[in-house]
Design an enzyme around this catalytic site. Sequence first.
Site, PDB file in Angstrom:
ATOM      1  N   GLU A 102      -8.660 -64.060  -9.255  1.00  0.00           N
ATOM      2  CA  GLU A 102      -8.177 -62.733  -8.859  1.00  0.00           C
ATOM      3  C   GLU A 102      -8.827 -61.665  -9.733  1.00  0.00           C
ATOM      4  O   GLU A 102      -9.095 -61.909 -10.913  1.00  0.00           O
ATOM      5  CB  GLU A 102      -6.646 -62.684  -9.004  1.00  0.00           C
ATOM      6  N   ASP A 103      -9.072 -60.502  -9.160  1.00  0.00           N
ATOM      7  CA  ASP A 103      -9.672 -59.425  -9.944  1.00  0.00           C
ATOM      8  C   ASP A 103      -8.669 -58.823 -10.913  1.00  0.00           C
ATOM      9  O   ASP A 103      -8.915 -58.731 -12.103  1.00  0.00           O
ATOM     10  CB  ASP A 103     -10.309 -58.353  -9.053  1.00  0.00           C
ATOM     11  N   PHE A 155      -6.071 -47.025 -13.852  1.00  0.00           N
ATOM     12  CA  PHE A 155      -6.719 -47.362 -12.585  1.00  0.00           C
ATOM     13  C   PHE A 155      -8.199 -47.526 -12.882  1.00  0.00           C
ATOM     14  O   PHE A 155      -8.837 -46.625 -13.426  1.00  0.00           O
ATOM     15  CB  PHE A 155      -6.487 -46.287 -11.523  1.00  0.00           C
ATOM     16  N   ARG A 168     -17.180 -50.651  -6.025  1.00  0.00           N
ATOM     17  CA  ARG A 168     -17.249 -52.080  -6.351  1.00  0.00           C
ATOM     18  C   ARG A 168     -18.602 -52.475  -6.945  1.00  0.00           C
ATOM     19  O   ARG A 168     -18.711 -53.451  -7.666  1.00  0.00           O
ATOM     20  CB  ARG A 168     -17.033 -52.930  -5.097  1.00  0.00           C
TER      21      ARG A 168
END
Length: 177
Positions: A102-103, A155, A168
Amino acid sequence: MKIIRVLDKEFRPYISSSEIAERISAIADELNSKLEGKKPLFLCILNGAFMFAADLLRQISVPAEISFIKVASYDGTESTGRIAETIGLDKDIEGRTVVIVEDIIDSGLTMKYLLERLNAKHPEKIYVTALFSKPCNMKADIQIDYCAFRIPDKFIIGYGLDYDGYGRNYPDVYAIE
């Protein structure tokens, strides 16, 4: 690294690609030792974990498979708390060792949902591997077996993580300004 603009937001440098590579290498070493003789299935959570999964798998020395699923809970810069599974598991995991890749684990609710779904398929063992986690935001009681970076409530984008689909592609990680 310099400040970048993605859509309507500015992001400053946060974690370099070389720091990320070091942590992934350390996780791969641990997994290679732990998974000896297991023939694990690595389960990459799309879209964000694709870079992490690729770099991690290149360093896995035991025979292994990879598969992909897609779950989503973000809208813009916020977790919605709602989980949508848009691409499901296509492998039989009964009796197998599964390594979830998972990121980022934020509230933990998506991972809790995923673990419940996967455990119902009777794997031998599930390891949770995350590039990032935000312990201060955790709302679900889950165990993260391998985590490259524990970060505060920031974030971030880059290295597979996005803001509304963009960002990304950066090899480094940036935090919102």
